[in-house]
Design an enzyme around this catalytic site. Structure first.
Site, PDB file in Angstrom:
ATOM      1  N   THR A 537      -5.632   5.187   7.421  1.00  0.00           N
ATOM      2  CA  THR A 537      -6.329   6.653   7.679  1.00  0.00           C
ATOM      3  C   THR A 537      -6.203   6.802   6.104  1.00  0.00           C
ATOM      4  O   THR A 537      -5.835   6.355   5.284  1.00  0.00           O
ATOM      5  CB  THR A 537      -5.155   7.223   8.418  1.00  0.00           C
ATOM      6  OG1 THR A 537      -4.146   7.502   7.693  1.00  0.00           O
ATOM      7  CG2 THR A 537      -4.832   6.505   9.788  1.00  0.00           C
ATOM      8  N   LYS A 665      -6.115   7.074  -7.766  1.00  0.00           N
ATOM      9  CA  LYS A 665      -6.015   5.631  -8.050  1.00  0.00           C
ATOM     10  C   LYS A 665      -5.285   5.654  -9.538  1.00  0.00           C
ATOM     11  O   LYS A 665      -4.351   4.665 -10.026  1.00  0.00           O
ATOM     12  CB  LYS A 665      -7.447   4.967  -8.146  1.00  0.00           C
ATOM     13  CG  LYS A 665      -8.029   4.699  -6.889  1.00  0.00           C
ATOM     14  CD  LYS A 665      -9.196   4.250  -6.770  1.00  0.00           C
ATOM     15  CE  LYS A 665      -9.871   4.098  -5.380  1.00  0.00           C
ATOM     16  NZ  LYS A 665     -11.305   3.494  -5.229  1.00  0.00           N
TER      17      LYS A 665
END
Length: 801
Positions: A537, A665
């Site tokens: 998710t 990231k």
């Protein structure tokens, strides 16, 4: 001649009884047979229940009516009135007295076998076969230990040889199992699984060629299939090996069953009357020479522990303990003593737990008063797992697996020759522990029990990959990835059986109201080992609750980035909890989808190589968009819609265009290098046009295609002929700086040569000098990301070996 023994389930009304009769009739055509029978179906249990109700002055007539009707059902022509009348008389006497003795209990229970044998004899005669009812009480002579009588061998053997001396070779002898009688002819019983013992006694006394023990299972297994689904049939055993299994709790055999067969070397087969074509398990003098490897479980036990300073170095304590227990007729199964001699623990049958505490408290009353013994405790919530093997090298791995699944053996003992080991565990941990130990002994598939969060593009694709690769992964890797549940924001579906791709259908029918506690309860109730939460998710809320899953014993595999990008306190909390609980967290897909980036950085960092800079195109979706937009004369909005259609972007493309995804990231990589940084420390250039930044809905944003196209056309107009656009992330360690921005780079440079949705990472380290280590490949897409999650699951499984 042969002896055929049939258990109660094999004699139940209907097809089981008919099948047993077919087997008996077929075997009778091949020579003289003796048929030893247990009570039919649940007759013994019903007789015991009626006895208890009678003693408690409770109404037992409905049970008696059910018993009578069930036993008479196979044939209306049989006369069992004498037996039923005796049962009624015995129960009435117990009801009048309000109590019963073991002597009365043996008399009552004997009618289960008597009625069973009379019915089968009657049915065989109806079919035209010669058959004789044989009451073993007239032949098997015992002592007066009611409930578990000892057989007087020489007298019983003489009785059998004399009685059957002139027996008709064509007549089927139907012999009552379980029962005998004392010298004074009072009825006795032979104890647990006594009918098996009767069968082997008959074979031993008369020199049978073979014993066939017909049950409701295909033979002896490496473990109880009720506890261990992967249990295997053991096809061939020696008498010694079978006796070991029987002594350590195997249910199919009585511990004394093998003894009458040993001297005459009479083989016994364990066969399934419900599946008569299966060859079953053969037990003979030789076995297969491989040596037994099996585990057995004993559940109805209690742990007695005695502790205190007065035990230290004091002579005679052990003798007093076991003398007191012996006087109370209590047998001890397993003993363990602390090296300090301040404590001793032993396992007894659970039914003797109260009596054991009482007799020991009486024996050591003085020591308890003086506090030389601090406590005598009885724990009835334990079970024993006995490992019977010639090679216990598996133990280190198995013990480690027990530990990581939060199973702590309460007590552990080894035999003198080292062949067997017994572990006492909490009763609630028995099934899980048995599966873990069995898996390590037999090298069967390591099972990961997986719960899936999310059924979006990645979740759905992963489900398909797992379902289609399941058998191949079992064969190649020895890993069984068993999905036991799936949920999304609306529904939850749980089942111990893996439904493969049908889980999506199961979810449609799932519970609309659900919580984490329901998942945890399901895990506990079904004793699931090696549980893994797979999070596909984008839920921050779910990531906040990772500590709950870790505390419940779950490992985590996630493509969700939130857990690694929240504030440092939560980041460290997860790591500390993983360490203290011995759990693992795999998240390779957090950066670079399926590329081996995070693992590479971890290895470089752990090896001592200094990483001082990482730069690259972190977003596969933005890589695709700017590769197309820089080289093709297309409106930006058209390229964006293409990327959305290919499922390369997040559902709301502004998540990509905002730069937040790339920033997350970059933050993840920085933290892998021990940089103490937060999201606010990253300089992010958003690609969402400033005039559209305040728009709330995705639909309204996408409707403003003209504004989007105009904004990016202005950027593209600044490009030189040999330049392309790249949205990059960069971190510098020495001069701490984290930056996400849109750059113009030379088309022929490493970054400029990217194509498709590839991501690219340049890792500058001390060892690599001015030439960076480059990792490049597909950086977006549900297939790639799902495959990366799949790989993380396999890495997790490998770490459990």
């Amino acid at each position: 001649m042969k002896v055929l023994k049939f258990g109660g389930k094999s004699l139940a009304n209907g097809e089981p009884l008919e099948q047993a009769l077919r087997i008996i009739c077929r075997q009778s055509t091949r020579g003289k047979i003796f048929v030893v029978l247990s009570a039919r179906a649940d007759a013994t249990d019903l007789l015991e229940q009626m006895l208890e109700k009678a003693a408690a002055s409770e109404d037992y007539n409905s049970l008696l009516t059910h018993f009578r009707e069930y036993q008479l059902q196979p044939s209306a022509g049989i006369d069992l009135e004498i037996e039923i009348s005796d049962i009624v008389r015995l129960l009435a006497g117990v009801a009048m007295l309000g109590e019963y003795s073991l002597k009365i209990k043996d008399q009552l229970l004997a009618y289960g076998e008597i009625i069973s044998c009379k019915m089968v004899t009657h049915l065989l005669k109806e079919k035209g076969y010669k058959a004789r009812f044989v009451d073993a009480r007239s032949l098997i002579k015992t002592d007066l230990k009611f409930g578990s009588a000892q057989v007087i061998w020489s007298l019983s053997e003489d009785n059998f040889k004399h009685f059957f001396r002139d027996a008709d070779p064509e007549e089927i002898e139907v012999v009552t199992g379980f029962i005998g009688s004392a010298i004074n002819n009072q009825t006795t019983t032979l104890g647990r699984n006594g009918s098996n013992y009767t069968a082997t006694l008959v074979a031993g006394f008369l020199g049978a060629g073979e014993v066939q023990n017909w049950t409701n299972v295909n033979g002896l297994y490496t473990a109880n299939p009720r506890l261990v689904e992967s249990a295997r049939i053991i096809r061939h055993l020696s008498f010694r090996e079978a006796n070991e299994l029987a002594n350590f709790g195997t249910q199919v055999l009585h511990a004394k069953t093998i003894l009458p067969l040993l001297e005459r070397k009479i083989p016994i087969r364990i066969l399934n009357s419900f599946n008569p074509d299966d060859p079953g398990t053969l037990i003979d003098d030789q076995g297969d020479g491989q040596g037994i490897k099996a585990i057995s479980a004993i559940e109805d036990v209690a742990l007695v522990s005695i502790e205190g300073r007065g035990l230290l170095g004091k002579v005679g304590i052990d003798g007093r303990i076991f003398s007191a227990l012996s006087a109370a007729n209590i047998s001890v199964r397993i003993i363990a003593q602390a090296s300090s001699e301040r404590g001793i623990g032993f396992i007894i049958d659970r039914e003797h737990a109260v009596a054991a505490r009482n007799c020991l408290s009486e024996e050591f009353a003085k020591e308890l008063e003086l506090l030389d013994i601090s406590s005598i405790q009885v724990d009835e919530e334990v079970a024993v797992i006995s490992v019977i093997s010639r090679n216990l090298q598996f133990l280190d791995l198995a013990y480690g697996s027990l530990n990581r699944n939060k199973i702590k053996p309460v007590l552990m003992t080894n035999t003198i020759n080292g062949d067997h080991i017994s572990l006492v565990v909490k009763a609630g941990d028995l099934k899980k522990a048995a599966n873990i130990i069995h898996g390590h002994i037999f090298g069967v598939s390591r099972r990961l029990n997986v719960f899936l969060f999310g059924k979006g593009n990645v979740g759905k694709t992963l489900l398909q990959q797992l379902a289609r690769s399941k058998n191949r992964i079992i064969e190649r890797r020895g890993v069984d990835i068993n999905i036991f549940g799936i949920c999304d924001t609306k529904k939850l579906a749980l089942d111990t059986r893996d439904h493969g791709e049908e889980w999506l259908h199961q979810l449609k029918m799932g519970k609309t109201s659900h919580s984490r506690d329901q998942i945890f309860q399901f895990i506990r109730e079904n004793h699931l080992e090696n549980v893994v939460l797979v999070d596909n998710t984008a839920s921050r809320e779910l990531a906040l609750h990772y500590p709950d899953f870790i505390s419940e014993g779950c490992d985590i595999v996630a493509s969700n980035k939130h857990a690694n990008t929240m504030d440092m306190s939560h980041y460290h909390k997860i790591r500390e909890l993983l360490n203290s609980e011995g759990r693992q967290f795999f998240y390779e897909t957090n950066v670079g989808a399926g590329l081996p980036l995070i693992d590479t950085i971890k290895l470089l960092h752990a090896s001592g190589d200094t990483i001082y800079r990482i730069r690259g195109v972190f977003s596969g979706s933005l890589s695709y968009i700017f590769n197309r937009y820089s080289k093709e004369n297309l409106p930006f909005h058209t390229v964006l819609e293409e990327a959305m259609h290919l499922a390369l972007t997040e559902p709301d493309p502004r998540e990509d265009l905002s730069g937040r995804d790339v920033a997350r990231k970059l933050l993840i990589l920085a933290r892998e290098l021990d940089m103490q940084v937060e999201m606010d420390d990253i300089e992010v250039e958003s690609l969402v046009p400033e005039q559209l930044a305040s728009i709330v809905s995705k639909e309204d944003f996408l409707a403003n295609s003209a504004a989007v196209n105009a904004h990016f056309q202005a950027v593209r107009d600044t490009l030189k002929q040999d330049e392309v656009l790249r949205y990059t992330g960069e971190l510098n360690v020495d001069n701490p700086r984290l930056e996400v921005k849109l750059q113009r780079v030379a088309a022929g440079s490493v970054l400029g040569t990217l194509s498709g949705s590839d991501s690219l990472f340049e890792i500058y380290t001390e060892a690599y000098g001015s030439h960076p280590l480059v990792i490049r490949g597909a950086g977006a897409g549900s297939e790639v990301t799902a495959r990366g999650v799949f790989s993380d699951l396999l890495r997790l499984a490998a770490s459990l070996a």
